[in-house]
Write an enzyme that holds these catalytic residues in place. Structure first.
Site, short mmCIF file in Angstrom:
data_model
loop_
_atom_site.label_atom_id
_atom_site.label_comp_id
_atom_site.label_asym_id
_atom_site.label_seq_id
_atom_site.Cartn_x
_atom_site.Cartn_y
_atom_site.Cartn_z
N HIS A 12 23.48 59.46 33.00
CA HIS A 12 23.76 58.12 33.54
C HIS A 12 22.46 57.56 34.12
CE1 HIS A 12 28.19 59.36 33.87
NE2 HIS A 12 28.03 58.58 32.82
N GLU A 72 21.27 56.97 37.87
CA GLU A 72 21.28 58.10 38.79
C GLU A 72 19.90 58.77 38.76
OE1 GLU A 72 24.63 60.30 37.23
OE2 GLU A 72 25.98 58.61 37.55
N HIS A 91 23.92 64.97 37.78
CA HIS A 91 24.30 63.58 38.02
C HIS A 91 24.16 63.28 39.51
CE1 HIS A 91 26.56 62.59 34.20
NE2 HIS A 91 26.36 63.89 34.04
N GLU A 113 26.75 66.85 41.15
CA GLU A 113 26.63 65.48 41.63
C GLU A 113 25.78 65.59 42.89
OE1 GLU A 113 27.70 62.69 40.30
OE2 GLU A 113 29.22 63.32 38.83
#
Ligand SMILES: *[C@@H]1O[C@H](CO)[C@@H](O)[C@H](O)[C@H]1NC(C)=O
Ligand SMILES: [Zn+2]
Length: 420
Positions: free
Chosen positions: A174, A177, A301, A376
């Site tokens: 993504h 990010e 991420h 994350e």
């Protein structure tokens, strides 16, 4: 003459463009608190309108941040109220929150490649190529795939000796990010330069396949003179004129089942077909070619401070879920050792939300590796609408603690014989 000037001016504006701005855009946190609320929110997803959803809303109870153009705020509030959507106004000028980075992008940089700031795609690629020259016996650059705009998905293989088992690191799926690619390149640098015994052990006793940018077009677009800091997807042109597919909903494993959008323009659009995107298709082919060489796959991420493992499409746990839990425990404990950073997580479906078509599910689901995790990274709070904009001062601490965690992850997997 005037006509020519005007035409030229317009042509110049189209060619050079300018960065997408969010002046006076209001940011709302909205919650699909009922079926009716969910239906309304789903109707309004789609980025080319005045309502810019930053994430998908696919099930009751889910929340999302929405940027609303200044002229559409009262209309938006009216809709929310009439459909009884729970909401809070978070911010009245979204641009203010990204302005510091926008200014940074315009400031010419000097000096070498380091982790005091985020870098352009080309800078990271040049740095990787320079490593291959500097360490010809250790580093080899690899083109792991191609992109819609004809860039390379460039990675490196780091190998200190023959017979090592491999680990794959993927960042930047993504594009907004930014901390993912920064952290992944930080690990590579540590593997080459650190004298810490735990890092040396990891660096030298495993082969590393390191790809900081799985979505190069998207990343370049987040930093381009005509780009958009909030861009998440690929940059392929869709039938309806919108751009991009969510590359982490596009992998060919339970593709398009849950937690996705079927509408181009939506932030979580899964694509017209599985592997519709040349990025996911070409990178997956490369990853498939590593079967038997890699035993662990990790995707980076941001944000919300989670360690995640399969699956995203179902509550059902992997057969080796006990191992996953044990490795997860070790990783989450280690990430907090240095700065007290708190992580949670678990299987994607239960820890965050149902979502199918992500890379780790595909890698694990197709038996390429028996262990596949996603991080994350910082920051923690889902209440920060612009959480993927992590201050550059946090690149190094974030990378350090994540490397602590990675060491624990690999060592726990080793104890459980995943590298035998
Ligand atoms: C992981 O940690 C939790 C909480 O400390 C514990 O209850 C659980 O038994 C651990 N699981 C494994 C498989 O080690
Ligand atoms: Zn992501």
């Amino acid at each position: 003459m005037l006509k020519i000037v005007v035409v030229l001016a317009i042509a110049f504006a189209i060619v050079s463009g300018e960065r997408v701005r969010y002046d006076n855009y209001h940011v709302f946190n909205v919650k699909a608190s009922s079926q009716e609320a969910l239906e309304l929110l789903q109707k309004y997803q789609g980025i080319n309108k005045n309502f810019r959803f930053l994430s998908g809303v696919h099930s009751e109870g889910q929340e999302a941040f929405v940027l609303v153009a200044p002229g559409s705020v009262s209309e938006f509030i009216g809709k929310l109220e009439s459909s009884k959507v729970e909401f809070t106004l978070v911010e009245t000028n979204a641009q203010k929150e990204i302005e510091d980075e926008e200014k940074d992008l315009l400031t010419p940089k000097s000096g070498g490649y380091d982790w005091s700031d985020y870098h352009d795609l080309e800078e990271t690629y040049s740095w990787m190529e320079s490593l291959a020259e500097k360490y010809p016996n250790l580093i080899e650059t690899i083109v792991g795939g191609k992109t819609y705009e004809d860039r390379q998905i460039l990675g490196v293989k780091l190998s200190y000796k023959k017979g090592n088992k491999g680990i794959f690191l993927e960042g930047g799926m993504h594009s907004r990010e930014w901390i993912g690619p920064a952290a992944v390149s930080y690990f590579l640098n540590e593997f080459l330069t650190s004298t810490d015994p735990a890092i040396r052990d990891l660096a030298e006793n495993y082969d590393w396949y390191i790809f900081p940018h799985a979505n190069p077009d998207g990343y370049a677009y987040t930093r381009a003179p005509d780009g958009d800091r909030l861009w998440r997807m690929t940059r392929s042109k869709q039938n309806n004129g919108c751009y991009g597919v969510d590359p982490n909903r596009n992998w060919d494993f339970h593709w398009r089942e849950v937690g996705i959008s079927e509408v181009p323009c939506d932030e979580t659009f899964a694509g017209e077909s599985a592997f519709s995107e040349i990025e996911t298709k070409s990178l997956s082919e490369y990853i498939k070619s590593l079967k038997g060489k890699i035993e662990l796959y990790i995707s980076f991420h941001s944000f919300s401070q989670y360690v995640l493992y399969p699956y995203g499409h179902t509550k059902r746990l992997p057969d080796n879920f006990k191992d996953y839990q044990q490795i997860y425990n070790a990783s989450v404990e280690a990430v907090g050792k240095r700065y007290g950073t708190k992580y949670t997580g678990g299987n994607i479906h239960d820890a965050i939300y149902a979502a199918s078509g992500g890379s780790i599910d595909w890698v694990f689901g197709h038996g390429i590796t028996k262990l596949a995790f996603a991080y994350e990274l910082r920051p923690s709070s889902l209440k920060v609408w612009v959480g993927f904009k992590l201050p550059k001062e946090q690149i190094i601490p974030t990378s350090e603690e994540t490397l602590d965690s990675l060491i624990a992850m690999v060592n726990e997997a080793k104890k459980l014989n995943y590298f035998d």
